[in-house]
Design a protein around this motif. Structure first.
Motif, mmCIF file in Angstrom:
data_model
loop_
_atom_site.group_PDB
_atom_site.id
_atom_site.type_symbol
_atom_site.label_atom_id
_atom_site.label_comp_id
_atom_site.label_asym_id
_atom_site.label_seq_id
_atom_site.Cartn_x
_atom_site.Cartn_y
_atom_site.Cartn_z
ATOM 1 N N SER A 157 0.813 -1.213 0.000
ATOM 2 C CA SER A 157 0.000 0.000 0.000
ATOM 3 C C SER A 157 0.852 1.271 0.000
ATOM 4 O O SER A 157 1.866 1.358 0.689
ATOM 5 N N ILE A 158 0.409 2.228 -0.793
ATOM 6 C CA ILE A 158 1.033 3.534 -1.008
ATOM 7 C C ILE A 158 2.472 3.396 -1.524
ATOM 8 O O ILE A 158 3.432 3.710 -0.814
ATOM 9 N N PRO A 159 2.629 2.915 -2.772
ATOM 10 C CA PRO A 159 3.970 2.755 -3.345
ATOM 11 C C PRO A 159 4.757 4.061 -3.433
ATOM 12 O O PRO A 159 5.988 4.048 -3.428
ATOM 13 N N SER A 160 4.045 5.202 -3.464
ATOM 14 C CA SER A 160 4.747 6.489 -3.508
ATOM 15 C C SER A 160 5.564 6.718 -2.244
ATOM 16 O O SER A 160 6.486 7.541 -2.224
ATOM 17 N N MET A 161 5.248 5.985 -1.183
ATOM 18 C CA MET A 161 6.007 6.066 0.068
ATOM 19 C C MET A 161 7.145 5.043 0.115
ATOM 20 O O MET A 161 7.804 4.879 1.131
ATOM 21 N N GLY A 162 7.318 4.319 -0.987
ATOM 22 C CA GLY A 162 8.391 3.329 -1.031
ATOM 23 C C GLY A 162 7.943 1.912 -0.760
ATOM 24 O O GLY A 162 8.765 0.999 -0.671
ATOM 25 N N ALA A 163 6.621 1.701 -0.633
ATOM 26 C CA ALA A 163 6.117 0.348 -0.383
ATOM 27 C C ALA A 163 6.429 -0.561 -1.570
ATOM 28 O O ALA A 163 6.380 -0.134 -2.720
ATOM 29 N N LEU A 181 -2.821 -11.306 -2.167
ATOM 30 C CA LEU A 181 -2.746 -9.927 -1.705
ATOM 31 C C LEU A 181 -3.821 -9.076 -2.371
ATOM 32 O O LEU A 181 -4.136 -9.249 -3.541
ATOM 33 N N ARG A 182 -4.374 -8.137 -1.606
ATOM 34 C CA ARG A 182 -5.280 -7.147 -2.191
ATOM 35 C C ARG A 182 -5.302 -5.910 -1.295
ATOM 36 O O ARG A 182 -4.912 -5.957 -0.119
ATOM 37 N N ALA A 183 -5.761 -4.806 -1.870
ATOM 38 C CA ALA A 183 -5.794 -3.536 -1.144
ATOM 39 C C ALA A 183 -6.879 -3.548 -0.080
ATOM 40 O O ALA A 183 -7.991 -4.025 -0.320
ATOM 41 N N GLY A 184 -6.572 -3.027 1.094
ATOM 42 C CA GLY A 184 -7.539 -2.918 2.178
ATOM 43 C C GLY A 184 -7.602 -1.494 2.706
ATOM 44 O O GLY A 184 -6.697 -0.685 2.468
ATOM 45 N N LEU A 185 -8.663 -1.171 3.439
ATOM 46 C CA LEU A 185 -8.908 0.191 3.924
ATOM 47 C C LEU A 185 -8.725 1.170 2.769
ATOM 48 O O LEU A 185 -7.870 2.050 2.792
ATOM 49 N N VAL A 186 -9.556 0.987 1.746
ATOM 50 C CA VAL A 186 -9.351 1.679 0.473
ATOM 51 C C VAL A 186 -10.696 2.197 -0.059
ATOM 52 O O VAL A 186 -11.736 1.551 0.138
ATOM 53 N N PRO A 187 -10.710 3.359 -0.701
ATOM 54 C CA PRO A 187 -11.962 3.835 -1.313
ATOM 55 C C PRO A 187 -12.467 2.861 -2.377
ATOM 56 O O PRO A 187 -11.672 2.194 -3.047
ATOM 57 N N LEU A 188 -13.787 2.788 -2.534
ATOM 58 C CA LEU A 188 -14.392 1.945 -3.559
ATOM 59 C C LEU A 188 -14.746 2.802 -4.780
ATOM 60 O O LEU A 188 -15.112 3.973 -4.647
ATOM 61 N N SER A 325 -17.634 -1.175 -8.354
ATOM 62 C CA SER A 325 -16.972 -1.901 -9.438
ATOM 63 C C SER A 325 -15.559 -2.347 -9.068
ATOM 64 O O SER A 325 -15.006 -3.264 -9.666
ATOM 65 N N GLY A 326 -14.977 -1.704 -8.077
ATOM 66 C CA GLY A 326 -13.609 -2.056 -7.684
ATOM 67 C C GLY A 326 -13.130 -1.138 -6.577
ATOM 68 O O GLY A 326 -13.937 -0.517 -5.873
ATOM 69 N N THR A 327 -11.806 -1.057 -6.411
ATOM 70 C CA THR A 327 -11.220 -0.183 -5.401
ATOM 71 C C THR A 327 -10.213 0.749 -6.063
ATOM 72 O O THR A 327 -9.834 0.552 -7.217
ATOM 73 N N GLU A 328 -9.767 1.741 -5.316
ATOM 74 C CA GLU A 328 -8.733 2.650 -5.823
ATOM 75 C C GLU A 328 -7.352 1.988 -5.830
ATOM 76 O O GLU A 328 -6.388 2.570 -6.298
ATOM 77 N N GLY A 329 -7.265 0.777 -5.277
ATOM 78 C CA GLY A 329 -6.016 0.017 -5.348
ATOM 79 C C GLY A 329 -4.960 0.475 -4.351
ATOM 80 O O GLY A 329 -5.216 1.286 -3.461
ATOM 81 N N TYR A 330 -3.758 -0.068 -4.516
ATOM 82 C CA TYR A 330 -2.681 0.186 -3.550
ATOM 83 C C TYR A 330 -2.256 1.650 -3.499
ATOM 84 O O TYR A 330 -1.659 2.092 -2.518
ATOM 85 N N ARG A 331 -2.569 2.403 -4.543
ATOM 86 C CA ARG A 331 -2.152 3.806 -4.601
ATOM 87 C C ARG A 331 -2.642 4.589 -3.387
ATOM 88 O O ARG A 331 -1.925 5.429 -2.847
ATOM 89 N N THR A 332 -3.881 4.299 -2.965
ATOM 90 C CA THR A 332 -4.444 5.023 -1.818
ATOM 91 C C THR A 332 -4.801 4.114 -0.646
ATOM 92 O O THR A 332 -5.232 4.606 0.401
ATOM 93 N N THR A 336 -2.358 -3.614 3.223
ATOM 94 C CA THR A 336 -2.410 -4.724 2.277
ATOM 95 C C THR A 336 -2.982 -5.940 2.990
ATOM 96 O O THR A 336 -2.454 -6.373 4.015
ATOM 97 N N LEU A 337 -4.072 -6.469 2.458
ATOM 98 C CA LEU A 337 -4.655 -7.704 2.994
ATOM 99 C C LEU A 337 -3.876 -8.897 2.463
ATOM 100 O O LEU A 337 -3.322 -8.855 1.364
ATOM 101 N N GLY A 338 -3.867 -9.985 3.229
ATOM 102 C CA GLY A 338 -3.074 -11.150 2.842
ATOM 103 C C GLY A 338 -1.633 -10.972 3.288
ATOM 104 O O GLY A 338 -1.310 -10.090 4.081
ATOM 105 N N GLY A 339 -0.750 -11.814 2.766
ATOM 106 C CA GLY A 339 0.663 -11.717 3.137
ATOM 107 C C GLY A 339 1.227 -13.061 3.537
ATOM 108 O O GLY A 339 0.678 -14.120 3.192
ATOM 109 N N VAL A 340 2.335 -13.021 4.273
ATOM 110 C CA VAL A 340 3.020 -14.254 4.667
ATOM 111 C C VAL A 340 2.083 -15.120 5.503
ATOM 112 O O VAL A 340 1.523 -14.662 6.509
#
Length: 390
Positions: A157-163, A181-188, A325-332, A336-340
């Motif tokens: 989440s938030i790749p502009s921050m180096g994620a 993996l999928r985006a969480g706490l994200v605008p729809l 229809s979807g989410t704003e994705g990792y950008r906002t 990140t849901l899922g993971g190790v």
């Protein structure tokens, strides 16, 4: 937190940070005031394929432990709502506190230090394991050799921050499964007629209860140019998946039918659309009448509405159907849901069950908190668990 805890135990610790400074997500969180924990933290506030995994760490390092550190550094704070604690001044104070604690514990922090390669060192068969086992981390600044390696690199989440997906790649390198993996706490986002109905209402906000997959959250909804956001939507987004129904209760604390009947008795000559404009932001009420209630002719005086018609209006107000229809994705996305996969990790120590000396903490694991300081508390608690064991 992991480095501080290990350093206090006399361990030699280096933090390898690829960004040019530490704590960028801390600095931006909570509108710059850092929602650093939540006093109501419990395992029920987290999503994971293994819901029991987070219990041990959360029980051993509570919000009150972190608050003791905050108070010890004389950082003023306040409770905003629902147990959410924020700095009175700036999130910079939390970053400074953590760096000061690192310094006091003798921790070395290397910023602008990117990892090129990680190798596991194995002792020869005739040498005791403790003598040579460990890891070699080749970085842009130096090579580091250590008996233990902790991966605390977060999610996408938030790749502009180096994620980045760095932590997931390390996990796979050492034989760990990574859950989808999928985006969480994200605008729809909305599309087609659903977006057309709301697009020009961008900026309108109102309290709702949003429900998806049986999970409901009551807070504000915010209409955006591309869809819907606000705390209620961010919360439910972690449960919603494409194709799922999304229901909005526009009057979560009121019985709509009772309210409409009261209005009918008290102001029979008023038009329904006029009365709805007193319950909701005017522009939203107008759109509600046009797009969802138009067939009932809402410009009629409310006295002309029979009981079935009032019940139909009430049903729309309590269960407004909206197709995202979807989410704003990792950008906002905030997380990140899922993971190790936590089945491969000790819930007590955060150590890998596959590779001795390898640890995973924080968001890189398949543990995701609700909005409101829970993800920070998981960071502190999992970091403390690993730092105590490493």
């Amino acid at each position: 937190m992991c480095a501080i805890t290990a350093g206090r135990r006399g361990k030699r610790v280096v933090v390898v940070e690829h960004a040019n400074r530490v704590g960028k997500k801390i600095l931006m969180s909570g509108g710059g005031r850092c929602n650093f924990t939540n006093t109501g933290t419990s395992p029920a506030n987290f999503l994971s394929a293994n819901p029991h995994f987070c219990k041990s760490a959360l029980a051993r390092y509570t919000p009150w432990h972190f608050l003791d550190m905050v108070d010890g550094h004389r950082i003023a704070w306040h409770e905003k709502e629902l147990g959410q604690l924020f700095c009175d001044e700036s999130s910079k104070l939390i970053v400074k506190m953590l760096l000061d604690e690192c310094s006091a514990a003798g921790v070395q922090v290397q910023t602008g230090c990117s990892v090129r390669k990680i190798e596991r060192l194995r002792a020869p068969d005739d040498v005791p394991e403790s003598a040579h086992d460990g890891f070699l981390v080749d970085t842009s600044l130096a090579q580091f050799r250590a008996p233990a390696l902790v991966v605390a690199s977060g999610g996408l989440s938030i790749p502009s921050m180096g994620a980045s997906g760095f932590g997931y790649e390390v996990a796979k390198q050492f034989g760990h499964a990574v859950l989808p993996l999928r985006a969480g706490l994200v605008p729809l986002t909305l599309s087609g007629k659903h977006q057309e109905r709301l697009a020009d209402l961008s900026g309108v906000s109102l309290p709702v209860t949003a429900t998806a997959r049986g999970q409901s959250f009551s807070n504000f909804l915010l209409v955006t140019h591309r869809g819907i956001s606000g705390p209620a939507i961010l919360q439910v987004s972690s449960y919603w998946q494409p194709g799922d129904d999304l229901q909005l209760n526009l009057l979560p604390d009121t019985d709509a039918l009772t309210t409409l009947q009261h209005m009918q008795r008290a102001r029979p000559a008023s038009e329904l659309k006029t009365l709805l404009a007193e319950l909701f932001p005017k522009r939203f009420a107008q759109r509600l009448c046009e797009a969802w209630l138009g067939h009932l002719q809402p410009a009629r005086p409310i006295r002309q509405f029979n009981l079935p018609e009032l019940q139909e209006v009430a049903a729309v107000l309590h269960r407004l159907p909206l197709v995202a229809s979807g989410t704003e994705g990792y950008r906002t996305a905030e997380v990140t849901l899922g993971g190790v996969d936590t089945h491969g990790v000790s819930s007590t120590t955060m150590e890998s069950r596959h590779v001795p000396g390898l640890y995973f903490i924080g968001e890189v694991l398949d543990v995701t908190g609700w909005l409101g300081g829970y993800n920070f508390q998981w960071a502190w608690a999992s970091g403390h668990a690993a730092g105590s064991a490493v």
